[in-house]
Scaffold this motif. Structure first.
Motif, PDB file in Angstrom:
ATOM      1  N   MET A 213       0.830  -1.210   0.000  1.00 27.47           N
ATOM      2  CA  MET A 213       0.000   0.000   0.000  1.00 27.47           C
ATOM      3  C   MET A 213       0.863   1.258   0.000  1.00 27.47           C
ATOM      4  O   MET A 213       0.793   2.085   0.899  1.00 27.47           O
ATOM      5  N   LEU A 218      -1.282   3.091  -4.372  1.00 24.10           N
ATOM      6  CA  LEU A 218      -2.628   3.560  -4.027  1.00 24.10           C
ATOM      7  C   LEU A 218      -3.094   4.622  -5.027  1.00 24.10           C
ATOM      8  O   LEU A 218      -4.271   4.692  -5.364  1.00 24.10           O
TER       9      LEU A 218
ATOM     10  N   ASP B  70      -0.509   6.306   8.113  1.00 24.76           N
ATOM     11  CA  ASP B  70       0.056   6.350   6.758  1.00 24.76           C
ATOM     12  C   ASP B  70      -1.060   6.445   5.730  1.00 24.76           C
ATOM     13  O   ASP B  70      -2.237   6.539   6.085  1.00 24.76           O
ATOM     14  N   ASP B  71      -0.662   6.382   4.472  1.00 27.20           N
ATOM     15  CA  ASP B  71      -1.633   6.567   3.384  1.00 27.20           C
ATOM     16  C   ASP B  71      -2.744   5.533   3.426  1.00 27.20           C
ATOM     17  O   ASP B  71      -3.912   5.838   3.215  1.00 27.20           O
ATOM     18  N   SER B  72      -2.354   4.279   3.679  1.00 25.69           N
ATOM     19  CA  SER B  72      -3.380   3.237   3.605  1.00 25.69           C
ATOM     20  C   SER B  72      -4.372   3.380   4.745  1.00 25.69           C
ATOM     21  O   SER B  72      -5.556   3.086   4.598  1.00 25.69           O
ATOM     22  N   ASP B  73      -3.898   3.879   5.873  1.00 25.53           N
ATOM     23  CA  ASP B  73      -4.785   4.182   6.990  1.00 25.53           C
ATOM     24  C   ASP B  73      -5.809   5.235   6.571  1.00 25.53           C
ATOM     25  O   ASP B  73      -7.000   5.121   6.858  1.00 25.53           O
ATOM     26  N   LEU B  75      -6.694   5.938   3.541  1.00 25.42           N
ATOM     27  CA  LEU B  75      -7.588   5.406   2.508  1.00 25.42           C
ATOM     28  C   LEU B  75      -8.718   4.588   3.135  1.00 25.42           C
ATOM     29  O   LEU B  75      -9.851   4.605   2.665  1.00 25.42           O
ATOM     30  N   ARG B  76      -8.400   3.899   4.202  1.00 22.42           N
ATOM     31  CA  ARG B  76      -9.449   3.118   4.881  1.00 22.42           C
ATOM     32  C   ARG B  76     -10.552   4.042   5.416  1.00 22.42           C
ATOM     33  O   ARG B  76     -11.713   3.679   5.418  1.00 22.42           O
ATOM     34  N   ASN B  79     -12.506   5.201   2.227  1.00 25.15           N
ATOM     35  CA  ASN B  79     -13.204   4.139   1.496  1.00 25.15           C
ATOM     36  C   ASN B  79     -14.713   4.341   1.529  1.00 25.15           C
ATOM     37  O   ASN B  79     -15.273   4.593   2.586  1.00 25.15           O
TER      38      ASN B  79
END
Lengths: 497, 316
Positions: A213, A218, B70-73, B75-76, B79
């Protein structure tokens, strides 16, 4: 027979590869009288009594595997390595020289090689035509016919009633060396467009590993033709996602690394009751009649209520999977295959008959050094070695010539005649070393003079393979019955001719 | 999917001041307000006092606060939502990377917006020292950028970014919502603001000592009067460096929106957006420059300049 799967670290014991490939056949092997255990390489090396009959190295991509393989062979053990990633056929890619060198050394010490697909077997046979290679298919977790039939009917009815197609993408989203995973998903996402543009609503869920990720990945996902839901992969989340999804989307790109992969993703998807839409390389060809290659076929079948995987076709799938992924059958085939090695006579049968020399290249880990010491081997420092560890043998270039030092306690291992060539004693890093005068070794037929060494990175790079080869020759000349292992983890431009 | 979200990213301490009015506004427009607080913010907010400010804002606006590692956090959190995302400091500069990256990866169901967070502001209008420190190729990941002035006055905006520009003025102009002025802060005396952390005082040689010497000299000359010194919320130079201050100086470290600039008799600062705050509060303002006028203050031309202790005293 006791089988030990040797993995590089404790963390690997819980990774998907280990879970899918080994744990799923463990019980079946047990019923066939073979005990399979998984253990990390450092634990194996600490064992006093080696209880296994067969040791299979899995993903142990450093010299520890070679060192231990030699050691275990000497104890009469059967040795194998399991290869399921193709890091070897990219012969024009210098990043993999170290892995090709590693494999080359390890395979010499293996009775056979295990791999997960016929295509991977072909890659191994290309390099080692005479090596015995067994294909152990990745087995499925379970195949519950009735429950699956119910799931499939429920999903079809739900899709038709809600007019919604739930699509899943799951698994490793990246690889340190190749563009795969999420990049494949995006690259092949135009295949989803007919579904997006159809009368059905579409929901895409993505489960992948945290490392994948990255901002770059992303950001790429933004170009998917549909909104998506992304979460970090866990085994449990995967099983919930597949329970809810109608389709698993499995794009595969065409690079060597990807086309030899196992079919486990498709098999997991099918046995969890999802349709499979695979685009790109036809990796899942063997599952042919259960895999959609075109989104329009999937749409048409959904409209007519006749999906490829349905309660009516399950028996056929079951039968097909017997040849491709049945854990009992895979265990049986493995058991049959390894039985031929049960009474094999190994090359070395007595410990201590050879002097193990581990030659450290530019980058060689501490754990390699520790294992060398543990097995009473000699650690050799080359002029390229960056580490400041204590070494048993030090080779340097001084005044353009190779100079060879051995530690005091190592001198007893030198050939009788060579002991007479010791010309100087000196202290290096507070230890006593003896210099062996290489010029006096008559049988030495290798260059020991390197006039440009140290003058630039270019000359050092070109000297590298020659110096390493000379060190091999010197070690063989000074230590009778030596077994040499080369340990190099550097990815920078170097090569061994 | 629900598209009624207004998401605010807080990465620098000073972002709070910029975003605060918009959070109130978004809530009054019945949007769901959510605040993403970056890991880097939490590291900067050592005493946790700024998180308290965020919590106060959130409680008044029914906002949900999400700490994001972070970014994925991030994005969650984003979402399956849609709407608008605001960043108060976002560009391709290193310090802005957490917000820059979140805007890069934000789902297309969101319109992303970067606000000009100061009068002189990277990517919008830079001083010479900004150019030296950050270069002149500053880009935004946002779909739109809200600026204070029309394109022709955005001397530092790249042509490639100009299509994103929407002229809205500063959010400061909206700062009229439920502000609780801190009445403990002294009034009717001078306000001196320090931004010694700023590249303006370090990119062309070290001008920090020049400022402090002049400030101390000034305080000593008017030793009968009190003055307030306010460190920049993001810089906090005098506090971090434990600078010893003259006895007639009171330190005030409250957020701008709680200070109430109009309480002061006058204000002095090196080039900084706080000068605009003081102008809008209608108090007499002087711009500090180093004695050799090395520091660029062209964008503040027209205001009184003080370059010596005498200038400071004369300004009173």
């Amino acid at each position: 027979m006791n089988l030990y799967i040797v993995v590089p670290s404790l963390e690997y014991l819980n990774q998907a590869g280990t879970r899918i490939r080994y744990r799923r056949i463990q019980e079946s092997l047990q019923s066939l009288g073979a005990r399979l255990e998984m253990v990390d390489i450092d634990t194996v090396s600490l064992q006093e009594n080696y209880e296994g009959d067969l040791y299979i190295f899995s993903k142990c991509y450093d010299a520890r595997a070679i060192i231990l393989a030699k050691h275990l062979r000497a104890k009469g053990k059967v040795i194998a390595t399991d290869i399921f990633d193709d890091y070897f056929s990219q012969v024009n890619d210098p990043r993999f020289v170290r892995l090709r060198s590693w494999f080359n050394q390890l395979v010499e010490n293996c009775n056979f090689v295990l791999c997960s697909t016929i295509k991977m077997q072909n890659v191994i046979h290309h390099f080692y035509p005479d090596k015995k290679v067994h294909v152990l298919n990745d087995p499925y977790l379970c195949f519950e016919h009735d429950a699956l039939a119910e799931t499939l009917e429920r999903k079809l009815a739900a899709a038709q009633n809600t007019m919604c197609i739930k699509i899943a993408w799951f698994g490793m989203g990246d690889n340190p060396n190749f563009k795969v995973g999420l990049q494949d998903l995006v690259a092949f996402s135009h295949y989803l467009e007919p579904i997006v543009n159809s009368e059905f609503k579409v929901e895409l869920s993505i489960l992948t590993n945290k490392r994948a990720m990255t901002t770059e990945n992303l950001e790429l996902l933004k170009s998917l033709p549909i909104n998506f839901y992304l979460d970090e992969w866990t085994e449990r989340k995967e099983s919930i996602l597949l329970e809810e999804s109608l389709v698993s989307f499995l794009p595969v790109n065409f690079q060597n690394f990807s086309i030899v992969k196992s079919m486990n993703r498709a098999i997991t998807a099918l046995t969890a009751g999802t349709q499979v839409l695979s685009v790109g390389d036809d990796l899942y060809q063997a599952l042919g009649e259960f895999v959609y290659r075109s989104p329009n076929d999937l749409l048409n079948n959904l409209r007519s209520g006749k999906l490829l995987l349905s309660s009516k076709t399950l028996t056929k799938l079951d039968k097909l999977l017997d040849t491709l992924a049945n854990p009992m059958i895979e265990a049986q085939k493995l058991s049959d295959f390894i039985s031929q090695f049960q009474n094999v006579e190994q090359k070395h049968t007595q410990q201590g008959k050879f002097v193990l020399c581990v030659i450290n290249g530019k980058e060689s880990s501490n754990s390699v050094n520790q294992l060398t010491k543990k097995l009473n081997g000699l650690s050799v420092k080359t002029p390229f070695t960056k580490s400041n560890n204590q070494f048993d043998v030090i080779v340097e270039v001084i005044n353009n010539k190779l100079v060879f030092y051995v530690k005091e306690e190592v001198t007893k291992l030198l050939g009788k005649r060579v002991q007479g060539y010791i010309s100087q004693r000196l202290s290096i890093n507070k230890s006593l070393y003896f210099k062996v005068n290489l010029a006096l070794i008559e049988e030495l037929n290798c260059p020991i003079e390197f006039i440009n060494f140290g003058s630039s990175i270019f000359s050092d790079t070109s000297d590298y393979p020659v110096i390493v080869k000379s060190i091999f020759s010197i070690l063989e000349a000074v230590f009778p019955n030596s077994e040499l292992v080369f340990s190099e983890q550097s990815k920078s431009g170097w090569w061994l001719s | 999917m629900n598209n009624n979200y207004a998401i605010f990213i807080i990465n620098l301490l000073q972002d709070i001041n910029i975003l605060r009015p918009l959070i109130f506004m978004a809530n009054s427009h019945k949007l769901y307000t959510e605040i993403l607080v970056t890991r880097q913010f939490s590291a900067r907010d050592k005493g946790g006092s700024w998180l308290k400010e965020i919590e106060e804002i959130a409680s008044k606006n029914n906002s949900i606060i999400y700490p994001v590692k972070d970014d994925s956090d991030a994005l969650r959190v984003l979402n399956r939502k849609g709407g608008v995302i605001y960043a108060a400091s976002e560009s391709n500069l290193g310090a802005h990377s957490p917000t820059h990256n979140i805007l890069k990866i934000a789902p297309s169901s969101f319109t992303t917006t970067t606000l000009q967070h100061g009068f002189e502001c990277v990517g919008f209008l830079q001083s010479k020292q900004h150019d030296i420190a950050h270069g002149t190729n500053v880009e935004f990941a946002a779909d739109t950028v809200c600026g204070w002035f029309p394109e022709e006055k955005m001397k530092s905006m790249l042509d490639s970014q100009k299509d994103k520009l929407i002229v809205t003025g500063p959010t400061l102009a909206l700062q009229n919502t439920a502000t609780e002025i801190d009445n403990e802060i002294p009034k009717d005396i001078g306000l001196i603001c320090e931004n010694l952390h700023s590249v303006r005082l370090s990119s062309s040689g070290d001008l920090k000592a020049d400022f402090m010497d002049m400030f101390e000299g000034f305080c000593n000359r008017i030793s009968e009067q009190k003055v307030v010194l306010r460190p920049h919320p993001g810089g906090q130079y005098v506090l971090k460096n434990k600078v010893k201050l003259p006895s007639n100086v009171t330190l005030v470290n409250s957020p701008t929106y709680k200070v109430g600039m109009s309480r002061f008799a006058y204000g002095v600062s090196a080039p900084s957006s706080v000068i605009i705050d003081m102008l809008l509060a209608k108090i007499p303002v002087a711009v500090w420059r180093d004695s050799e006028a090395v520091m660029d203050a062209d964008n503040f031309a027209g205001l009184t300049e003080v370059r010596s202790i005498d200038d400071w005293v004369k300004f009173l």
